[in-house]
Design a protein around this motif. Structure first.
Motif: not given
Length: 356
Positions: A51-55, A77-79, A130-136
């Motif tokens: 349940d951690e953030p997307e990034t 990042w802009e978002e 934002t350097s990493i994000r959840k991946g499929t």
């Protein structure tokens, strides 16, 4: 020289506390590297649920995160910036979007400086997040496969091993070697040694060699244990795994042994200057703290970049992206040179106190 070296090594090996210390070291290192042993391909229908953030900048592939593509990273990042301008700075959607539009043609550093004009000082931190994000599962597979195409799994794992094993060895050697010169620096023994027909080079080479050999034995045990653990733990990883003992040995030789040599030489010098090895303990503790401190690079970004003559080599960061600090080979060479110089200085101190 050899008789002195053998005697000291035997004294350590016969001491149960020596083996207890190694056992504690194995446990400490294992607790830190264990998460990396769980890296594997996701099976059919398997997902990493959290349940951690997307990034989340402090997460790795075993948490289900993969590096963010540069174009997507800028958008994310802009978002984040837009949402912060609205929620924290009280702007409406149009005002926040106008600020984002002003940044469109700027690079990241220039955009961060631009945002400071609005009182927004954490923009670069947000960019780091934002350097990493959840991946499929497919993205995780692709990322792991790409990293293992040219390098064996043990190439990456041995660096994490060197990170935590080196940290343990620094403290372990500081405590372990405190008794190396203890017996010889007692008043009666110290004076008696200086009347014996033993040269300064032979005596110090035997003592320093004994201390270094004990560190070498400890490190060899750790290498064999964690090579075996890595070999066993990765059998069911789901991808063709390669684990080479040479990766562990090279990492230890390059990143740990020069540091051990420096610690032994410092003990030799301090023991002869103060006629006791105990003052070296707080000195080396401060040396370890200095070596383990972070700093800022030319761009003002805080991180671990290594320090001159540091006796710690750290590999922070994500598993597949670990990299040695800049100019680390030069630093390790200087450590060896400095240790040799300290050894010759210790010889001169010994000779000055010789009784003929």
């Amino acid at each position: 020289m050899w008789s002195i070296l053998k005697r000291d090594v035997k004294n350590y090996i016969k001491n149960p506390l020596f083996w207890l210390g190694i056992a504690i070291g194995v446990l400490i290192v294992f607790l830190n590297v264990n998460p990396y042993l769980k890296i594997h391909y996701l099976g059919e229908g398997e997902t990493i649920v959290n349940d951690e953030p997307e990034t989340y900048a402090d997460r790795d592939v075993f948490h289900g995160y993969v590096p963010t593509e540069e174009e997507l990273r800028r958008e994310m990042w802009e978002e984040r910036i837009r949402e912060t301008l609205i929620s924290v700075f009280g702007m409406d959607n149009e005002e926040a979007q106008a600020v984002i539009d002003e940044m469109k043609e700027m690079d990241v550093m220039a955009a961060c400086a631009h945002l400071e004009g609005y009182g927004f000082y954490n923009a670069y931190y947000d960019y780091g997040c934002t350097s990493i994000r959840k991946g499929t599962p497919e993205e995780i597979h692709s990322y792991i496969t790409g990293k293992l195409e040219n390098k064996a799994f043990s190439y990456y794992f041995s660096r994490k091993f060197a990170d935590f094993a080196g940290l343990f060895m620094g403290f372990f050697a500081t405590v372990l070697l405190s008794v190396l010169f203890m017996q010889d620096t007692r008043r009666n023994t110290y004076e008696l040694l200086h009347t014996k027909p033993v040269s300064a080079g032979s005596y110090l080479a035997g003592k320093a060699g004994g201390g270094f050999a004990v560190c070498l034995i400890t490190l060899a045990v750790l290498n064999l244990i964690f090579f075996g653990i890595c070999l066993i733990a990765t059998r069911n990883s789901g991808f063709e795994i390669e684990v080479h003992l040479t990766d562990f040995l090279l990492a230890s030789i390059i990143y740990i042994l020069p540091c051990m040599l420096m610690i032994v030489s410092v003990y030799s010098l301090i023991s002869l200057v103060f006629k006791s090895p105990l003052p070296a303990v707080p000195l080396l503790s401060l040396y370890i703290i200095y070596s383990n401190m972070g700093s800022r690079n030319a761009e003002g970004i805080y991180g671990y970049y290594g320090r001159p003559l540091a006796i710690m080599v750290r590999f922070p960061g994500r598993f597949f992206d670990t990299a040695p600090p800049p100019m680390i080979l030069l630093n390790q060479s200087f450590l060896i040179l400095a240790a040799v110089c300290i050894f010759f200085l210790s010889m001169q101190i010994w000779k000055r106190r010789r009784v003929y």
